[in-house]
Design a protein around this motif. Structure first.
Motif, mmCIF file in Angstrom:
data_model
loop_
_atom_site.group_PDB
_atom_site.id
_atom_site.type_symbol
_atom_site.label_atom_id
_atom_site.label_comp_id
_atom_site.label_asym_id
_atom_site.label_seq_id
_atom_site.Cartn_x
_atom_site.Cartn_y
_atom_site.Cartn_z
ATOM 1 N N ALA A 13 -33.604 -16.172 23.547
ATOM 2 C CA ALA A 13 -34.258 -14.997 22.610
ATOM 3 C C ALA A 13 -34.659 -14.098 24.326
ATOM 4 N N GLY A 17 -32.753 -10.621 25.276
ATOM 5 C CA GLY A 17 -33.943 -9.879 25.027
ATOM 6 C C GLY A 17 -34.207 -8.974 26.058
ATOM 7 N N VAL A 20 -31.383 -6.509 27.203
ATOM 8 C CA VAL A 20 -31.379 -5.242 26.278
ATOM 9 C C VAL A 20 -32.062 -4.334 26.835
ATOM 10 N N LEU A 21 -33.211 -5.102 27.191
ATOM 11 C CA LEU A 21 -34.733 -4.080 27.756
ATOM 12 C C LEU A 21 -33.834 -3.738 28.776
#
Length: 146
Positions: A13, A17, A20-21
């Motif tokens: 995760a 994450g 993606v950020l």
């Protein structure tokens, strides 16, 4: 839930994450708010840490997956290994080459897009972008396999 399963999920995760950020929020914001040279300098400074972060999360996820009680870890392990290989190539091949070429371009604002160095950089950037999206796609697949 088994401890290693929990850490595996957390590592995946955080990796996905973070990617993606960085890819869809941080980088576009920098390029919208700053000129191309300034934004490129900042992103270039962040890349080594970004790749180390991915490698740490990926290695942790792989180790925890192998230590977990998951009954069929083969598909997930193959996806993580592929993501790690892609990240290693980005960190130690693509990014250093792109950084070296970037140093030879006085300014992306004033240098023509047809300049041979700009073209070479553009190709490496495209490979890097596809690689990064592949890592994100692999991460999404891992989340689905949870």
């Amino acid at each position: 839930m088994h401890f290693f399963t929990l850490i595996y999920r957390l590592a995946v995760a955080l990796w996905v994450g973070g990617a993606v950020l960085f890819t869809f929020i941080l980088t576009p914001t920098l390029f919208q708010q700053l000129n191309r040279d300034e934004a490129g300098t900042i992103v270039g400074l962040l890349f080594p840490g970004y790749f180390r972060y991915g490698l740490i999360c990926g290695a942790l996820a792989l180790v925890c997956l192998l230590l977990s009680r998951k009954s069929h870890p083969i598909a997930s392990a193959l996806i993580i290994a592929t993501m790690l290989i892609i990240t290693l190539v980005q960190a130690f091949v693509i990014e250093p080459k792109a950084a070296a070429i970037k140093k030879e371009i006085p300014s992306f604002v004033t240098t023509s897009p047809e300049d041979p160095k700009r073209q070479e950089f553009k190709k490496l950037h495209a490979v890097s972008a596809v690689s990064n999206l592949s890592v994100i796609g692999g991460g999404i697949a891992l989340v689905i396999l949870f």
